[in-house]
Design a protein around this motif. Structure first.
Motif, PDB file in Angstrom:
ATOM      1  N   ASP A  67       0.792  -1.233   0.000  1.00  0.00           N
ATOM      2  CA  ASP A  67       0.000   0.000   0.000  1.00  0.00           C
ATOM      3  C   ASP A  67       0.823   1.282   0.000  1.00  0.00           C
ATOM      4  O   ASP A  67       0.362   2.304   0.518  1.00  0.00           O
ATOM      5  CB  ASP A  67      -0.935  -0.022   1.220  1.00  0.00           C
ATOM      6  N   TYR A  71      -0.802   4.726   1.293  1.00  0.00           N
ATOM      7  CA  TYR A  71      -0.501   4.865   2.726  1.00  0.00           C
ATOM      8  C   TYR A  71      -0.986   6.249   3.185  1.00  0.00           C
ATOM      9  O   TYR A  71      -0.730   7.249   2.523  1.00  0.00           O
ATOM     10  CB  TYR A  71       1.004   4.706   2.988  1.00  0.00           C
ATOM     11  N   SER A 186      -1.687   3.457  12.245  1.00  0.00           N
ATOM     12  CA  SER A 186      -2.080   4.342  11.134  1.00  0.00           C
ATOM     13  C   SER A 186      -3.001   3.612  10.177  1.00  0.00           C
ATOM     14  O   SER A 186      -3.893   4.205   9.572  1.00  0.00           O
ATOM     15  CB  SER A 186      -0.848   4.821  10.364  1.00  0.00           C
ATOM     16  N   ARG A 187      -2.788   2.310  10.027  1.00  0.00           N
ATOM     17  CA  ARG A 187      -3.587   1.554   9.057  1.00  0.00           C
ATOM     18  C   ARG A 187      -5.013   1.274   9.550  1.00  0.00           C
ATOM     19  O   ARG A 187      -5.820   0.781   8.765  1.00  0.00           O
ATOM     20  CB  ARG A 187      -2.882   0.247   8.681  1.00  0.00           C
ATOM     21  N   TYR A 190      -7.941   2.305   7.360  1.00  0.00           N
ATOM     22  CA  TYR A 190      -8.383   1.519   6.200  1.00  0.00           C
ATOM     23  C   TYR A 190      -9.637   0.693   6.519  1.00  0.00           C
ATOM     24  O   TYR A 190     -10.309   0.218   5.609  1.00  0.00           O
ATOM     25  CB  TYR A 190      -7.317   0.515   5.763  1.00  0.00           C
ATOM     26  N   THR A 271      -6.598  -5.220   4.969  1.00  0.00           N
ATOM     27  CA  THR A 271      -5.772  -4.588   6.003  1.00  0.00           C
ATOM     28  C   THR A 271      -5.228  -5.619   6.976  1.00  0.00           C
ATOM     29  O   THR A 271      -6.000  -6.372   7.575  1.00  0.00           O
ATOM     30  CB  THR A 271      -6.609  -3.546   6.783  1.00  0.00           C
TER      31      THR A 271
END
Ligand SMILES: Nc1ncnc2c1ncn2[C@@H]1O[C@H](COP(=O)(O)OP(=O)(O)OP(=O)(O)O)[C@@H](O)[C@H]1O
Ligand SMILES: CC(C)(CO)[C@@H](O)C(=O)[O-]
Ligand code: BAL
Length: 290
Positions: A67, A71, A186-187, A190, A271
């Protein structure tokens, strides 16, 4: 806070501070900051005279089908958060400044880096070790702060620093969690609302593992099977790695005879979420019945 975007300018700013004997605390990140990052920042600030945070989405650590392009990025928001946290320097270089030509030199920790998350992401940890070494050379920090959420990463960085005698103190920082126990990441942005609700199964699986161990289950293969089955109760969860390992070496073990590390990589849609816990029944309270 000063935002610096080139290696040359950062060296110019930090050189006199270092020569004046001021300790430098460094937090490397890929940005899109959350409470986990800000906890590392608070430690770096509390323990050093000067704090430096880097934001660099490092292409070397992303596979071709990963990603990198999508990102999450929001430099203005990150700058405001770091300013409010009292950070001295934000280093936000461009890819062209970090890698003016293709890298010929690679730092690799191949054994630790090729299994677990490394097996799912070939080359990932060489990309991490290489950029972290380069960032250490640029910042020359006294101490660098890494989250235990990325347990394999911090283990690899500690080993790299030891093997190469890099003059940095690596400080692991405990995982910061959201209200329901999901590790900040941070992900997480998603995740769809349904996936986000389902993701609580990941920290719950850590609790379940501790419960099983407390109740006397010691076979690693039995525990891994039972934790995988627990995760599969959630239809949106796709467990990719459920591994109990030695907490220092990440080596495979057969039975629980002391502290054990549980590493989880669980996919929700596209994810992959990471979590882990070192389970040490000798230091845990509240024994439960089976
Ligand atoms: N929940 C957390 N608690 C403590 N540290 C964290 C947490 N999440 C990330 N970190 C640490 O912050 C540093 C920068 O990580 P990074 O910018 O990749 O954030 P991330 O949230 O882990 O992102 P991603 O979702 O891409 O894994 C790393 O040392 C990482 O371990
Ligand atoms: C350590 C790091 C900043 C290297 O790019 C990254 O892997 C991360 O954010 O954990
Ligand atoms: N482990 C944090 C950085 C990454 O996933 O590439």
């Amino acid at each position: 806070m000063e935002t610096v975007t080139t290696i040359a300018e950062l060296r110019e700013k930090l050189g006199p501070l270092r020569r004046a004997g001021r300790s430098i605390g460094f937090v490397p990140t890929m940005g899109y900051l959350h409470e986990g990052h800000l906890t590392l920042v608070a430690r770096a600030k509390a323990e050093n005279a000067v704090s430096v945070v880097s934001i660099f989405v490092n292409p070397l650590q992303f596979g071709a089908n990963e990603d990198l392009a999508r990102y999450p990025r929001d430099l203005a928001r990150d700058q405001a958060l770091l300013e409010a946290a009292g950070v001295d320097f934000l280093f936000a270089p461009s890819v062209a400044d970090m890698y003016p030509r293709p890298m010929e030199t690679v730092v690799d920790v191949p054994k630790l880096g090729s299994e677990l998350e490394g097996a799912a992401r070939p080359g990932h940890f060489a990309g991490v070790a290489t950029v972290v070494t380069k960032l250490f050379n640029i910042v020359q920090p006294d101490a660098a702060y890494f989250g235990e959420k990325d347990y394999q990463q911090v283990t690899i960085i500690r080993r790299m620093v030891e093997d190469l005698a890099q003059p940095v103190r690596v400080v692991p920082v405990p995982t910061v969690r959201e209200a329901d126990g999901l590790a900040c990441s941070s992900r997480n942005v998603y995740l769809t609302p349904a996936e986000r609700a389902a993701a609580v199964i990941v920290p719950n699986a850590l609790d379940e593992a501790a419960r099983l161990i407390r109740t006397g289950v010691t076979s690693i293969s039995d525990l891994e099977a039972r934790i995988t089955a627990f995760l599969r109760r959630e239809p949106l969860a796709e467990p990719e790695v459920v591994a109990l390992r030695h907490p220092d070496t990440l080596e495979a073990i057969e039975t629980v005879s002391g502290p054990v590390l549980l590493l989880l990589f669980v996919r929700f849609g596209r994810t992959r979420l990471l979590d882990n816990r070192v389970i040490d029944i000798s230091s845990e309270t509240g024994m439960e019945a089976a």
